[in-house]
Design a protein around this motif. Structure first.
Motif, PDB file in Angstrom:
ATOM      1  N   ILE A  68      34.188  40.660  44.230  1.00 47.68           N
ATOM      2  CA  ILE A  68      34.292  41.627  43.140  1.00 47.68           C
ATOM      3  C   ILE A  68      35.063  41.002  41.984  1.00 47.68           C
ATOM      4  N   VAL A  69      34.539  41.174  40.758  1.00 47.19           N
ATOM      5  CA  VAL A  69      35.211  40.667  39.555  1.00 47.19           C
ATOM      6  C   VAL A  69      35.667  41.802  38.636  1.00 47.19           C
ATOM      7  N   LEU A  70      35.125  43.005  38.844  1.00 55.85           N
ATOM      8  CA  LEU A  70      35.516  44.187  38.060  1.00 55.85           C
ATOM      9  C   LEU A  70      35.233  45.414  38.898  1.00 55.85           C
ATOM     10  N   GLN A  71      36.207  46.330  38.945  1.00 57.13           N
ATOM     11  CA  GLN A  71      35.975  47.576  39.673  1.00 57.13           C
ATOM     12  C   GLN A  71      36.722  48.722  39.014  1.00 57.13           C
ATOM     13  N   PHE A  72      36.182  49.903  39.218  1.00 59.51           N
ATOM     14  CA  PHE A  72      36.794  51.144  38.752  1.00 59.51           C
ATOM     15  C   PHE A  72      37.238  51.871  40.008  1.00 59.51           C
ATOM     16  N   HIS A  73      38.551  51.844  40.265  1.00 56.04           N
ATOM     17  CA  HIS A  73      39.053  52.248  41.574  1.00 56.04           C
ATOM     18  C   HIS A  73      39.644  53.646  41.571  1.00 56.04           C
ATOM     19  N   ASP A  74      39.280  54.413  42.590  1.00 56.07           N
ATOM     20  CA  ASP A  74      39.779  55.758  42.821  1.00 56.07           C
ATOM     21  C   ASP A  74      41.228  55.732  43.288  1.00 56.07           C
ATOM     22  N   TRP A  75      41.872  56.882  43.243  1.00 58.40           N
ATOM     23  CA  TRP A  75      43.184  57.076  43.854  1.00 58.40           C
ATOM     24  C   TRP A  75      43.444  58.561  44.012  1.00 58.40           C
ATOM     25  N   TRP A  76      44.358  58.884  44.928  1.00 56.87           N
ATOM     26  CA  TRP A  76      44.799  60.256  45.153  1.00 56.87           C
ATOM     27  C   TRP A  76      46.297  60.322  44.890  1.00 56.87           C
ATOM     28  N   GLY A  77      46.837  61.519  44.870  1.00 55.93           N
ATOM     29  CA  GLY A  77      48.274  61.678  44.655  1.00 55.93           C
ATOM     30  C   GLY A  77      48.612  61.822  43.186  1.00 55.93           C
ATOM     31  N   SER A  78      49.778  61.294  42.808  1.00 53.28           N
ATOM     32  CA  SER A  78      50.240  61.377  41.427  1.00 53.28           C
ATOM     33  C   SER A  78      50.342  59.980  40.845  1.00 53.28           C
ATOM     34  N   ARG A  79      50.508  59.887  39.520  1.00 51.01           N
ATOM     35  CA  ARG A  79      50.621  58.571  38.880  1.00 51.01           C
ATOM     36  C   ARG A  79      51.833  57.800  39.377  1.00 51.01           C
ATOM     37  N   SER A  80      52.878  58.519  39.790  1.00 52.37           N
ATOM     38  CA  SER A  80      54.072  57.835  40.284  1.00 52.37           C
ATOM     39  C   SER A  80      53.931  57.411  41.746  1.00 52.37           C
ATOM     40  N   LYS A  81      53.006  58.035  42.477  1.00 52.73           N
ATOM     41  CA  LYS A  81      52.783  57.673  43.879  1.00 52.73           C
ATOM     42  C   LYS A  81      51.286  57.752  44.179  1.00 52.73           C
ATOM     43  N   LYS A  82      50.593  56.681  43.865  1.00 49.50           N
ATOM     44  CA  LYS A  82      49.147  56.641  44.089  1.00 49.50           C
ATOM     45  C   LYS A  82      48.843  56.265  45.527  1.00 49.50           C
ATOM     46  N   ILE A  83      47.816  56.911  46.082  1.00 48.75           N
ATOM     47  CA  ILE A  83      47.330  56.597  47.418  1.00 48.75           C
ATOM     48  C   ILE A  83      45.865  56.194  47.284  1.00 48.75           C
ATOM     49  N   TYR A  84      45.525  55.046  47.852  1.00 45.03           N
ATOM     50  CA  TYR A  84      44.157  54.553  47.776  1.00 45.03           C
ATOM     51  C   TYR A  84      43.476  54.720  49.125  1.00 45.03           C
ATOM     52  N   ALA A  85      42.183  54.972  49.094  1.00 43.84           N
ATOM     53  CA  ALA A  85      41.411  55.107  50.323  1.00 43.84           C
ATOM     54  C   ALA A  85      40.849  53.753  50.734  1.00 43.84           C
ATOM     55  N   ALA A  86      40.762  53.540  52.037  1.00 43.58           N
ATOM     56  CA  ALA A  86      40.213  52.291  52.572  1.00 43.58           C
ATOM     57  C   ALA A  86      38.687  52.359  52.555  1.00 43.58           C
ATOM     58  N   THR A  87      38.149  52.324  51.360  1.00 44.59           N
ATOM     59  CA  THR A  87      36.698  52.344  51.182  1.00 44.59           C
ATOM     60  C   THR A  87      36.385  51.655  49.868  1.00 44.59           C
ATOM     61  N   SER A  88      35.121  51.351  49.661  1.00 43.52           N
ATOM     62  CA  SER A  88      34.723  50.722  48.397  1.00 43.52           C
ATOM     63  C   SER A  88      34.987  51.675  47.242  1.00 43.52           C
TER      64      SER A  88
END
Length: 199
Positions: A68-88
């Motif tokens: 991957i050279v560019l991605q638009f990545h999701d997140w959950w939570g708040s800007r101060s505590k982001k949580i990312y999912a283990a998925t594409s």
């Protein structure tokens, strides 16, 4: 025509991990042992159509593994505590052999917290992979991208002359982070980035 460069104030807005450098004109990503060299830029709007220009050049060798050279990545939570999912991520651009690919990932199941792994897991997702066109090493690659960000099936992604319609492009109402660099297995020695603009 002016030469494309990354401005210092744009670089200062980015968060970096792995092997990332800025030489006053370009961002340079080099391989990292954790297979992630990344510069990340936050977006602040959701549910609209946005446009992006991304220009980069790869050195090294091609291989069959996606990088991957560019991605638009999701997140959950708040800007101060982001949580990312283990998925594409919802949208990514990768290099496989000598081709650039566009991938759109849609969640089929709701993410759930896994205490042992310390992250969100997704049991089912559907990824739509489309080859865009061949590329050449050590030559600039210019991507002109438009995305209608939507959690419904009315989103779209365009890249240069390619378009995917009628898709979900967001996992939730948080605006996806823009992330660029080198991800995954590859034999690339560097990714030189000379433009990232969005409006």
């Amino acid at each position: 025509m002016p030469i494309k460069t990354i401005a210092s104030d744009q670089w200062e807005q980015m968060t970096c991990v792995g092997c990332m450098e800025y030489d006053g004109k370009f961002i340079i990503a080099k391989p990292h042992t954790k297979k992630r060299s990344e510069a990340k830029l936050q977006q602040y709007k959701h549910g609209h159509t946005a446009n992006y220009n991304y220009s980069f050049k790869l050195s090294g060798q091609f291989n069959e593994y996606p990088c991957i050279v560019l991605q638009f990545h999701d997140w959950w939570g708040s800007r101060s505590k982001k949580i990312y999912a283990a998925t594409s991520p919802p949208i990514s651009f990768s290099i496989r052999s000598d081709q650039i690919w566009l991938s759109v990932n849609e969640l089929i199941s709701t993410p759930h917290w896994n205490e042992e792994r310390g992250c969100l897991l997704v049991d089912h997702s559907h990824q739509n992979d489309q080859v865009l066109y061949p590329i050449v090493l050590d030559e600039w690659i210019d991507l002109s991208i438009s995305v209608k960000w939507s959690m419904e099936n009315d989103g779209f992604v365009t890249c240069n002359n390619f378009r995917i319609d009628g898709i979900k492009t967001a996992f939730n109402t948080n605006p996806c982070d823009i992330q660029m660099g080198l991800y995954g297995q590859s034999k690339f020695s560097k990714n030189i980035i000379r433009e990232l603009s969005c409006w």
